[in-house]
Design a protein around this motif. Structure first.
Motif, PDB file in Angstrom:
ATOM      1  N   VAL A 143     -56.815  26.262  -2.488  1.00 29.25           N
ATOM      2  CA  VAL A 143     -55.867  26.705  -1.999  1.00 29.25           C
ATOM      3  C   VAL A 143     -55.135  25.754  -1.428  1.00 29.25           C
ATOM      4  CG1 VAL A 143     -54.770  27.331   0.895  1.00 29.25           C
ATOM      5  CG2 VAL A 143     -57.307  28.758  -0.048  1.00 29.25           C
ATOM      6  N   GLN A 144     -55.550  24.207  -1.677  1.00 32.13           N
ATOM      7  CA  GLN A 144     -54.567  23.293  -1.598  1.00 32.13           C
ATOM      8  C   GLN A 144     -54.224  22.926  -2.518  1.00 32.13           C
ATOM      9  OE1 GLN A 144     -57.583  20.013  -0.772  1.00 32.13           O
ATOM     10  NE2 GLN A 144     -57.730  19.955   1.828  1.00 32.13           N
ATOM     11  N   TYR A 145     -54.145  23.278  -3.640  1.00 33.72           N
ATOM     12  CA  TYR A 145     -53.966  23.355  -5.316  1.00 33.72           C
ATOM     13  C   TYR A 145     -52.701  23.740  -5.567  1.00 33.72           C
ATOM     14  CZ  TYR A 145     -56.603  19.204  -7.075  1.00 33.72           C
ATOM     15  OH  TYR A 145     -57.278  18.249  -7.479  1.00 33.72           O
ATOM     16  N   SER A 146     -52.667  25.569  -4.523  1.00 28.46           N
ATOM     17  CA  SER A 146     -52.016  26.274  -4.908  1.00 28.46           C
ATOM     18  C   SER A 146     -51.170  25.977  -4.286  1.00 28.46           C
ATOM     19  CB  SER A 146     -52.572  27.727  -4.566  1.00 28.46           C
ATOM     20  OG  SER A 146     -52.066  28.518  -4.170  1.00 28.46           O
ATOM     21  N   ALA A 147     -50.856  25.751  -2.611  1.00 23.87           N
ATOM     22  CA  ALA A 147     -50.256  24.915  -2.069  1.00 23.87           C
ATOM     23  C   ALA A 147     -48.938  23.758  -2.732  1.00 23.87           C
ATOM     24  CB  ALA A 147     -50.389  24.584  -0.590  1.00 23.87           C
ATOM     25  N   TYR A 148     -49.626  22.812  -3.489  1.00 23.15           N
ATOM     26  CA  TYR A 148     -49.708  22.248  -4.091  1.00 23.15           C
ATOM     27  C   TYR A 148     -48.078  21.835  -5.066  1.00 23.15           C
ATOM     28  CZ  TYR A 148     -48.741  17.193  -6.988  1.00 23.15           C
ATOM     29  OH  TYR A 148     -48.053  16.653  -7.279  1.00 23.15           O
ATOM     30  N   THR A 163     -46.676  25.318  -5.689  1.00 23.76           N
ATOM     31  CA  THR A 163     -46.078  25.822  -5.048  1.00 23.76           C
ATOM     32  C   THR A 163     -44.640  24.510  -4.665  1.00 23.76           C
ATOM     33  OG1 THR A 163     -47.123  27.500  -3.911  1.00 23.76           O
ATOM     34  CG2 THR A 163     -45.294  27.370  -2.713  1.00 23.76           C
ATOM     35  N   GLN A 164     -44.963  23.504  -3.829  1.00 23.34           N
ATOM     36  CA  GLN A 164     -44.017  22.992  -3.929  1.00 23.34           C
ATOM     37  C   GLN A 164     -43.761  22.359  -4.656  1.00 23.34           C
ATOM     38  OE1 GLN A 164     -45.695  20.032  -1.544  1.00 23.34           O
ATOM     39  NE2 GLN A 164     -46.370  21.410   0.438  1.00 23.34           N
ATOM     40  N   HIS A 218     -41.061  24.495  -6.126  1.00 23.34           N
ATOM     41  CA  HIS A 218     -39.526  24.571  -4.764  1.00 23.34           C
ATOM     42  C   HIS A 218     -38.798  23.093  -5.808  1.00 23.34           C
ATOM     43  CE1 HIS A 218     -41.080  28.145  -2.350  1.00 23.34           C
ATOM     44  NE2 HIS A 218     -41.753  27.052  -1.653  1.00 23.34           N
TER      45      HIS A 218
END
Length: 226
Positions: free
Chosen positions: A46-51, A53-54, A57
């Motif tokens: 989950v943390q890598y996926s959020a990273y 995504t950032q 962006h």
């Protein structure tokens, strides 16, 4: 004859309407790499996926800014093209006006010829009349043909100078018109303003007629100046 102002109407380029430069991007920094707990694969995922995504962006923002810069460069290129077209148009109009100035210069040259010829014709006819009267005065020693010969010589010189000036003027104007028409055909000069009738040439023609009448009158002693 002044050219019509309508001949110079055109759509001017708005030199102040420059395209606006896009605002600079803020001092963005890459999102920090998260500290992942390797003992918990689900949380790490989950943390890598959020990273990711950032990062996506961040790349999208950079891409949008590059697009804005590309559009800005395109607008600048179009503005430069408009300015170049405007400069070309002004150059063509200046060239057209230079032809008009050259024509007026030729008119002034013919006016100088007219003034000189008029002086010679008038002075020669005056000498003919004055010295002719002196022959009738007692005690004057002049040949009987001296006044007439001297006056005729001056009038003939004035007529010859006027004829040469007129011939030169007509030939020069023909060459100038041909050059202007050739440049108009090549699209190098505007041709809205035409060449009016040369009143100077008409005046020179009238003076030539008077000069011929004067010399005929002096030679044969006939009207209207006999």
């Amino acid at each position: 004859m002044a050219p019509s102002t309508k001949a110079f109407e055109r759509n001017p380029v708005d030199h102040d309407a420059l395209p606006k430069r896009p605002q600079a991007l803020p001092a963005w920094q890459l999102p920090p790499i998260p500290s992942v707990d390797a003992s918990s694969p689900d949380v790490a995922s989950v943390q890598y996926s959020a990273y990711r995504t950032q990062l996506s962006h961040h790349r999208t923002g950079l891409s949008d800014h590059r697009t804005d810069l590309s559009e800005y460069r395109t607008s600048l290129s179009e503005h430069r093209t408009d300015l170049s077209t405007d400069r070309t148009d002004m150059s063509m109009r200046r060239t057209g006006m230079s032809f008009q100035r050259t024509r007026l210069s030729a008119e002034r040259t013919l006016m100088s010829v007219i003034r000189t010829s008029l002086s010679l014709i008038g002075f020669g006819f005056t000498i003919y009349q004055v010295l002719g009267k002196l022959l009738q005065a007692p005690g004057v020693q002049l040949g009987s043909h001296a006044p007439r010969n001297f006056g005729i010589a001056l009038v003939a010189l004035g007529i010859a100078m006027l004829v040469l000036g007129m011939v030169y003027h007509v030939n020069y104007m023909k060459e100038l018109r041909a050059e202007r028409n050739a440049m108009m055909g090549a699209g190098l000069v505007h041709g809205q303003t035409g060449y009016p009738v040369s009143f100077t040439l008409l005046t020179a023609t009238a003076l030539l007629m008077l000069g011929l009448l004067a010399i005929v009158s002096m030679v044969f002693g006939v009207a209207p100046f006999g």
